[in-house]
Design an enzyme around this catalytic site. Structure first.
Site, mmCIF file in Angstrom:
data_model
loop_
_atom_site.group_PDB
_atom_site.id
_atom_site.type_symbol
_atom_site.label_atom_id
_atom_site.label_comp_id
_atom_site.label_asym_id
_atom_site.label_seq_id
_atom_site.Cartn_x
_atom_site.Cartn_y
_atom_site.Cartn_z
ATOM 1 N N GLY A 11 -43.739 2.962 -70.887
ATOM 2 C CA GLY A 11 -43.916 4.427 -70.390
ATOM 3 C C GLY A 11 -43.202 5.268 -71.166
ATOM 4 O O GLY A 11 -42.686 6.264 -70.701
ATOM 5 N N TYR A 153 -45.895 1.400 -52.902
ATOM 6 C CA TYR A 153 -45.014 1.559 -53.926
ATOM 7 C C TYR A 153 -43.662 1.234 -53.754
ATOM 8 O O TYR A 153 -42.805 0.735 -54.406
ATOM 9 C CB TYR A 153 -45.322 2.950 -54.232
ATOM 10 N N LYS A 157 -41.492 -1.616 -55.480
ATOM 11 C CA LYS A 157 -40.372 -1.351 -56.420
ATOM 12 C C LYS A 157 -39.270 -2.249 -55.719
ATOM 13 O O LYS A 157 -38.439 -2.731 -56.549
ATOM 14 C CB LYS A 157 -39.904 0.059 -56.154
HETATM 15 N N1 LIG Z 1 -40.169 11.076 -61.078
HETATM 16 C C1 LIG Z 1 -39.762 10.621 -60.237
HETATM 17 O O1 LIG Z 1 -39.167 11.094 -58.998
HETATM 18 C C2 LIG Z 1 -39.293 8.923 -60.030
HETATM 19 C C3 LIG Z 1 -38.595 8.642 -58.994
HETATM 20 C C4 LIG Z 1 -38.207 7.516 -58.852
HETATM 21 C C5 LIG Z 1 -38.608 6.231 -59.740
HETATM 22 N N2 LIG Z 1 -39.631 6.666 -60.650
HETATM 23 C C6 LIG Z 1 -39.914 5.877 -61.614
HETATM 24 O O2 LIG Z 1 -39.739 5.994 -62.934
HETATM 25 C C7 LIG Z 1 -40.622 5.575 -63.835
HETATM 26 C C8 LIG Z 1 -40.925 6.634 -64.824
HETATM 27 O O3 LIG Z 1 -41.845 7.513 -63.905
HETATM 28 P P1 LIG Z 1 -41.656 8.991 -64.614
HETATM 29 O O4 LIG Z 1 -41.264 10.068 -63.291
HETATM 30 O O5 LIG Z 1 -41.391 9.480 -65.794
HETATM 31 O O6 LIG Z 1 -43.440 9.226 -64.632
HETATM 32 P P2 LIG Z 1 -44.399 9.379 -65.647
HETATM 33 O O7 LIG Z 1 -44.456 10.596 -66.426
HETATM 34 O O8 LIG Z 1 -45.874 9.179 -64.871
HETATM 35 O O9 LIG Z 1 -44.466 8.159 -66.504
HETATM 36 C C9 LIG Z 1 -44.887 6.940 -66.256
HETATM 37 C C10 LIG Z 1 -45.013 6.194 -67.583
HETATM 38 O O10 LIG Z 1 -45.716 4.845 -67.463
HETATM 39 C C11 LIG Z 1 -46.762 4.634 -68.052
HETATM 40 N N3 LIG Z 1 -47.438 3.598 -67.550
HETATM 41 C C12 LIG Z 1 -48.122 3.931 -66.137
HETATM 42 N N4 LIG Z 1 -48.934 2.457 -66.035
HETATM 43 C C13 LIG Z 1 -48.908 1.726 -67.211
HETATM 44 C C14 LIG Z 1 -49.435 0.661 -67.705
HETATM 45 N N5 LIG Z 1 -50.177 -0.224 -66.973
HETATM 46 N N6 LIG Z 1 -49.341 0.007 -68.726
HETATM 47 C C15 LIG Z 1 -48.515 0.854 -69.612
HETATM 48 N N7 LIG Z 1 -47.925 1.915 -69.269
HETATM 49 C C16 LIG Z 1 -48.168 2.483 -68.159
HETATM 50 C C17 LIG Z 1 -47.303 5.969 -68.431
HETATM 51 O O11 LIG Z 1 -48.205 6.113 -69.689
HETATM 52 P P3 LIG Z 1 -49.683 5.808 -69.792
HETATM 53 O O12 LIG Z 1 -50.341 6.550 -68.549
HETATM 54 O O13 LIG Z 1 -50.309 6.543 -70.824
HETATM 55 O O14 LIG Z 1 -50.001 4.436 -69.672
HETATM 56 C C18 LIG Z 1 -46.218 6.971 -68.272
HETATM 57 O O15 LIG Z 1 -45.901 7.231 -69.742
HETATM 58 C C19 LIG Z 1 -41.775 5.028 -63.080
HETATM 59 O O16 LIG Z 1 -41.653 3.708 -62.991
HETATM 60 C C20 LIG Z 1 -41.734 5.704 -61.590
HETATM 61 O O17 LIG Z 1 -42.105 4.703 -60.648
HETATM 62 C C21 LIG Z 1 -39.827 8.131 -60.656
#
Ligand SMILES: NC(=O)c1ccc[n+]([C@@H]2O[C@H](COP(=O)([O-])OP(=O)(O)OC[C@H]3O[C@@H](n4cnc5c(N)ncnc54)[C@H](OP(=O)(O)O)[C@@H]3O)[C@@H](O)[C@H]2O)c1
Length: 249
Positions: A11, A153, A157
Protein backbone atom coordinates in the site's frame (compact mmCIF):
# COMPACT_ATOMS: atom_id res chain seq x y z
CA UNK A 1 19.22 -0.32 -6.12
CA UNK A 2 22.49 -1.41 -4.55
CA UNK A 3 23.85 -2.31 -1.12
CA UNK A 4 21.39 -0.22 0.82
CA UNK A 5 18.90 -1.71 3.26
CA UNK A 6 15.73 -2.88 1.51
CA UNK A 7 12.17 -2.35 2.71
CA UNK A 8 8.94 -3.64 1.19
CA UNK A 9 5.92 -1.42 1.90
CA UNK A 10 2.50 -2.69 0.91
CA UNK A 11 0.00 0.00 0.00
CA UNK A 12 3.01 2.27 -0.50
CA UNK A 13 1.41 4.29 -3.29
CA UNK A 14 -0.96 6.31 -1.10
CA UNK A 15 -1.59 7.71 2.36
CA UNK A 16 0.28 6.17 5.27
CA UNK A 17 2.20 3.73 3.06
CA UNK A 18 3.53 6.50 0.83
CA UNK A 19 4.63 8.45 3.92
CA UNK A 20 6.40 5.35 5.23
CA UNK A 21 8.12 4.84 1.88
CA UNK A 22 9.23 8.49 1.79
CA UNK A 23 10.50 8.30 5.37
CA UNK A 24 12.41 5.08 4.79
CA UNK A 25 14.08 6.53 1.71
CA UNK A 26 15.15 9.48 3.86
CA UNK A 27 16.55 6.92 6.33
CA UNK A 28 18.65 5.39 3.57
CA UNK A 29 16.52 2.42 2.51
CA UNK A 30 15.66 1.30 -0.96
CA UNK A 31 11.92 0.66 -1.02
CA UNK A 32 9.62 -1.60 -3.01
CA UNK A 33 6.10 -0.21 -2.95
CA UNK A 34 3.36 -2.75 -3.63
CA UNK A 35 -0.30 -2.23 -4.52
CA UNK A 36 -2.88 -3.05 -7.16
CA UNK A 37 -2.73 0.22 -9.16
CA UNK A 38 0.57 0.50 -10.99
CA UNK A 39 -0.09 4.08 -12.13
CA UNK A 40 -0.57 5.20 -8.51
CA UNK A 41 2.57 3.36 -7.40
CA UNK A 42 4.62 4.70 -10.29
CA UNK A 43 3.70 8.29 -9.57
CA UNK A 44 4.42 7.88 -5.83
CA UNK A 45 7.77 6.29 -6.67
CA UNK A 46 8.64 9.14 -9.05
CA UNK A 47 7.59 11.79 -6.52
CA UNK A 48 9.65 10.27 -3.69
CA UNK A 49 12.71 9.79 -5.90
CA UNK A 50 12.48 13.39 -7.14
CA UNK A 51 12.05 14.81 -3.62
CA UNK A 52 14.89 12.77 -2.17
CA UNK A 53 17.23 13.20 -5.13
CA UNK A 54 17.77 9.43 -5.01
CA UNK A 55 17.03 8.14 -8.46
CA UNK A 56 15.84 4.50 -8.38
CA UNK A 57 15.34 4.43 -4.61
CA UNK A 58 11.72 3.35 -4.99
CA UNK A 59 10.48 0.56 -7.24
CA UNK A 60 6.78 -0.05 -7.93
CA UNK A 61 5.43 -3.61 -7.95
CA UNK A 62 1.82 -4.31 -8.93
CA UNK A 63 0.18 -7.16 -7.02
CA UNK A 64 -3.15 -7.88 -5.39
CA UNK A 65 -1.85 -9.23 -2.11
CA UNK A 66 -5.03 -11.16 -1.39
CA UNK A 67 -4.11 -13.44 -4.30
CA UNK A 68 -1.38 -16.00 -3.55
CA UNK A 69 -0.66 -16.20 -7.27
CA UNK A 70 0.30 -12.51 -7.46
CA UNK A 71 2.57 -12.27 -4.43
CA UNK A 72 5.40 -13.92 -6.38
CA UNK A 73 5.82 -10.64 -8.26
CA UNK A 74 7.19 -9.11 -5.06
CA UNK A 75 9.52 -12.04 -4.44
CA UNK A 76 10.78 -11.68 -8.02
CA UNK A 77 11.38 -7.96 -7.53
CA UNK A 78 13.37 -8.63 -4.35
CA UNK A 79 15.52 -11.14 -6.20
CA UNK A 80 18.62 -12.23 -4.30
CA UNK A 81 18.60 -9.33 -1.86
CA UNK A 82 17.91 -9.65 1.85
CA UNK A 83 14.79 -7.86 3.04
CA UNK A 84 15.48 -5.63 6.03
CA UNK A 85 11.88 -4.59 6.65
CA UNK A 86 8.42 -5.70 5.59
CA UNK A 87 5.80 -3.05 6.35
CA UNK A 88 2.34 -4.60 5.96
CA UNK A 89 0.30 -1.47 5.48
CA UNK A 90 -2.15 -2.50 2.72
CA UNK A 91 -5.73 -2.72 3.88
CA UNK A 92 -8.86 -0.75 4.52
CA UNK A 93 -12.52 -0.92 5.46
CA UNK A 94 -14.75 -2.60 2.89
CA UNK A 95 -18.50 -2.21 3.09
CA UNK A 96 -20.78 -5.01 2.04
CA UNK A 97 -24.39 -6.21 1.90
CA UNK A 98 -25.86 -7.45 5.18
CA UNK A 99 -29.34 -8.40 3.99
CA UNK A 100 -28.51 -12.08 3.52
CA UNK A 101 -26.21 -14.54 5.22
CA UNK A 102 -24.31 -14.90 1.97
CA UNK A 103 -23.81 -11.14 1.90
CA UNK A 104 -22.55 -11.15 5.46
CA UNK A 105 -20.09 -13.92 4.58
CA UNK A 106 -18.83 -11.95 1.56
CA UNK A 107 -18.48 -8.79 3.63
CA UNK A 108 -16.47 -10.52 6.35
CA UNK A 109 -14.29 -12.40 3.88
CA UNK A 110 -13.52 -9.20 1.99
CA UNK A 111 -12.34 -7.44 5.17
CA UNK A 112 -10.37 -10.44 6.37
CA UNK A 113 -8.75 -10.81 2.94
CA UNK A 114 -7.88 -7.12 2.63
CA UNK A 115 -6.47 -6.70 6.13
CA UNK A 116 -5.22 -10.11 7.24
CA UNK A 117 -4.44 -12.15 4.15
CA UNK A 118 -2.56 -9.31 2.48
CA UNK A 119 -0.18 -9.21 5.47
CA UNK A 120 0.05 -12.96 5.95
CA UNK A 121 0.78 -13.74 2.30
CA UNK A 122 3.36 -10.97 1.83
CA UNK A 123 5.16 -11.78 5.08
CA UNK A 124 5.19 -15.53 4.46
CA UNK A 125 6.44 -15.02 0.90
CA UNK A 126 9.29 -12.83 2.12
CA UNK A 127 10.02 -14.75 5.32
CA UNK A 128 12.96 -16.72 3.83
CA UNK A 129 14.49 -13.47 2.54
CA UNK A 130 14.26 -11.55 5.84
CA UNK A 131 17.65 -10.38 7.05
CA UNK A 132 19.01 -12.61 9.80
CA UNK A 133 19.86 -11.13 12.21
CA UNK A 134 18.14 -7.76 12.15
CA UNK A 135 15.02 -8.14 10.00
CA UNK A 136 11.86 -6.23 10.87
CA UNK A 137 8.17 -6.94 10.32
CA UNK A 138 5.55 -4.27 11.01
CA UNK A 139 1.80 -4.75 10.75
CA UNK A 140 -0.60 -1.80 10.39
CA UNK A 141 -3.62 -2.37 12.56
CA UNK A 142 -6.21 0.20 13.68
CA UNK A 143 -7.67 1.77 16.77
CA UNK A 144 -10.79 -0.13 15.69
CA UNK A 145 -9.08 -3.34 16.82
CA UNK A 146 -8.85 -1.94 20.34
CA UNK A 147 -12.21 -0.27 20.73
CA UNK A 148 -14.45 -1.78 18.00
CA UNK A 149 -16.74 0.32 15.86
CA UNK A 150 -16.25 -1.19 12.42
CA UNK A 151 -17.53 -4.78 12.49
CA UNK A 152 -15.43 -7.12 10.38
CA UNK A 153 -12.73 -4.47 9.89
CA UNK A 154 -12.24 -4.22 13.68
CA UNK A 155 -12.15 -8.00 13.92
CA UNK A 156 -9.72 -8.35 11.02
CA UNK A 157 -7.30 -5.81 12.47
CA UNK A 158 -7.51 -7.50 15.88
CA UNK A 159 -6.57 -10.78 14.21
CA UNK A 160 -3.26 -9.20 13.23
CA UNK A 161 -2.37 -8.73 16.89
CA UNK A 162 -2.66 -12.41 17.77
CA UNK A 163 -0.72 -13.42 14.69
CA UNK A 164 2.00 -10.85 15.45
CA UNK A 165 2.58 -12.41 18.88
CA UNK A 166 3.13 -15.85 17.32
CA UNK A 167 5.35 -14.48 14.56
CA UNK A 168 7.41 -12.53 17.10
CA UNK A 169 7.96 -15.75 19.06
CA UNK A 170 8.94 -17.67 15.93
CA UNK A 171 11.34 -15.06 14.56
CA UNK A 172 12.76 -13.69 17.82
CA UNK A 173 15.52 -16.30 18.07
CA UNK A 174 16.77 -15.05 14.68
CA UNK A 175 16.83 -11.46 15.98
CA UNK A 176 13.91 -10.47 13.76
CA UNK A 177 11.31 -8.26 15.42
CA UNK A 178 7.57 -8.18 14.74
CA UNK A 179 5.42 -5.30 15.92
CA UNK A 180 2.03 -3.75 15.32
CA UNK A 181 1.36 -0.06 14.78
CA UNK A 182 -2.23 0.87 15.53
CA UNK A 183 -3.21 4.25 14.09
CA UNK A 184 -6.12 6.34 15.27
CA UNK A 185 -7.84 8.76 12.91
CA UNK A 186 -5.51 9.75 10.08
CA UNK A 187 -6.67 12.29 7.52
CA UNK A 188 -5.12 12.93 4.08
CA UNK A 189 -5.34 9.31 2.88
CA UNK A 190 -7.73 7.41 0.63
CA UNK A 191 -9.03 5.40 3.59
CA UNK A 192 -12.38 7.16 4.08
CA UNK A 193 -13.05 7.83 0.40
CA UNK A 194 -16.30 9.80 0.26
CA UNK A 195 -17.46 8.44 3.64
CA UNK A 196 -16.01 11.29 5.74
CA UNK A 197 -18.23 14.23 6.67
CA UNK A 198 -17.25 17.46 8.48
CA UNK A 199 -19.17 16.13 11.52
CA UNK A 200 -17.35 12.79 11.39
CA UNK A 201 -14.02 14.59 11.17
CA UNK A 202 -14.87 16.89 14.09
CA UNK A 203 -16.05 13.95 16.21
CA UNK A 204 -12.82 12.05 15.65
CA UNK A 205 -10.66 15.10 16.37
CA UNK A 206 -12.64 15.76 19.57
CA UNK A 207 -11.95 12.17 20.71
CA UNK A 208 -8.19 12.82 20.75
CA UNK A 209 -6.35 14.38 23.67
CA UNK A 210 -4.23 16.52 21.39
CA UNK A 211 -7.12 18.10 19.47
CA UNK A 212 -6.12 17.26 15.93
CA UNK A 213 -6.35 14.61 13.27
CA UNK A 214 -3.35 12.41 12.62
CA UNK A 215 -1.40 12.78 9.40
CA UNK A 216 0.43 10.01 7.54
CA UNK A 217 3.82 11.22 8.81
CA UNK A 218 2.67 10.62 12.42
CA UNK A 219 2.30 6.94 11.64
CA UNK A 220 5.39 6.79 9.44
CA UNK A 221 7.46 8.10 12.37
CA UNK A 222 6.47 5.09 14.49
CA UNK A 223 7.21 2.68 11.66
CA UNK A 224 10.60 4.29 11.04
CA UNK A 225 11.48 3.84 14.70
CA UNK A 226 10.42 0.18 14.75
CA UNK A 227 12.38 -0.75 11.62
CA UNK A 228 15.42 1.21 12.73
CA UNK A 229 18.55 -0.19 14.36
CA UNK A 230 17.68 1.14 17.83
CA UNK A 231 14.46 -0.90 18.15
CA UNK A 232 16.00 -4.38 18.27
CA UNK A 233 14.70 -5.01 21.82
CA UNK A 234 11.11 -4.11 20.94
CA UNK A 235 9.09 -7.05 19.66
CA UNK A 236 5.59 -8.46 20.01
CA UNK A 237 4.21 -5.01 20.88
CA UNK A 238 1.21 -2.98 19.77
CA UNK A 239 2.06 0.71 19.51
CA UNK A 240 -0.96 3.01 19.46
CA UNK A 241 -0.49 6.23 17.49
CA UNK A 242 -3.85 7.84 18.05
CA UNK A 243 -3.50 11.25 19.69
CA UNK A 244 -4.72 9.73 22.96
CA UNK A 245 -8.07 8.53 21.62
CA UNK A 246 -7.46 5.16 23.29
CA UNK A 247 -5.24 5.04 26.35
CA UNK A 248 -2.63 2.48 27.28
CA UNK A 249 -3.58 -0.52 25.16
N1 LIG B 1 -6.57 6.50 7.69
C1 LIG B 1 -6.93 6.07 8.88
O1 LIG B 1 -7.62 6.79 9.65
C2 LIG B 1 -6.49 4.72 9.38
C3 LIG B 1 -6.72 4.43 10.73
C4 LIG B 1 -6.34 3.20 11.24
C5 LIG B 1 -5.71 2.28 10.41
N2 LIG B 1 -5.51 2.56 9.08
C6 LIG B 1 -4.84 1.53 8.28
O2 LIG B 1 -3.67 2.08 7.71
C7 LIG B 1 -3.36 1.40 6.48
C8 LIG B 1 -3.14 2.43 5.38
O3 LIG B 1 -4.35 3.13 5.18
P1 LIG B 1 -4.46 4.61 4.60
O4 LIG B 1 -5.22 5.43 5.57
O5 LIG B 1 -3.14 5.10 4.12
O6 LIG B 1 -5.46 4.37 3.38
P2 LIG B 1 -5.22 4.22 1.80
O7 LIG B 1 -4.67 5.48 1.27
O8 LIG B 1 -6.53 3.71 1.27
O9 LIG B 1 -4.12 3.08 1.68
C9 LIG B 1 -4.39 1.70 1.54
C10 LIG B 1 -3.40 1.14 0.53
O10 LIG B 1 -3.50 -0.27 0.50
C11 LIG B 1 -3.44 -0.71 -0.85
N3 LIG B 1 -4.16 -1.98 -0.93
C12 LIG B 1 -5.44 -2.20 -0.51
N4 LIG B 1 -5.80 -3.47 -0.79
C13 LIG B 1 -4.72 -4.04 -1.39
C14 LIG B 1 -4.48 -5.33 -1.93
N5 LIG B 1 -5.43 -6.29 -1.93
N6 LIG B 1 -3.27 -5.62 -2.47
C15 LIG B 1 -2.32 -4.66 -2.49
N7 LIG B 1 -2.49 -3.41 -2.00
C16 LIG B 1 -3.68 -3.12 -1.46
C17 LIG B 1 -4.09 0.42 -1.65
O11 LIG B 1 -3.58 0.48 -2.98
P3 LIG B 1 -4.38 -0.16 -4.24
O12 LIG B 1 -5.83 0.25 -4.09
O13 LIG B 1 -3.72 0.43 -5.43
O14 LIG B 1 -4.18 -1.63 -4.13
C18 LIG B 1 -3.64 1.65 -0.89
O15 LIG B 1 -2.42 2.16 -1.39
C19 LIG B 1 -4.54 0.46 6.21
O16 LIG B 1 -4.21 -0.84 6.63
C20 LIG B 1 -5.65 1.02 7.10
O17 LIG B 1 -6.59 0.04 7.48
C21 LIG B 1 -5.88 3.78 8.57
Amino acid sequence: MGDRRLAVVSGGGTGIGAAVARGLVADGFDVLVVGRRIDVLDSAARRICDESGRDGAVTAVAADLTDPGQVGAVVDAVGERAVDAVVNNAGGYLSGPTDSLGGVADWWRANLDANVLTAVLLTEALRPALRRPGGRVVLLSSIAAQRGGAGPYSAAKAALHGWAYDLAAQLGPEQITVNVVSPGYVAETEFFGDRMTPEGHAKRVAATLVGRAGVPDDIAAAVRYLVGPSAGYVTGQVLGVNGGSVLGR
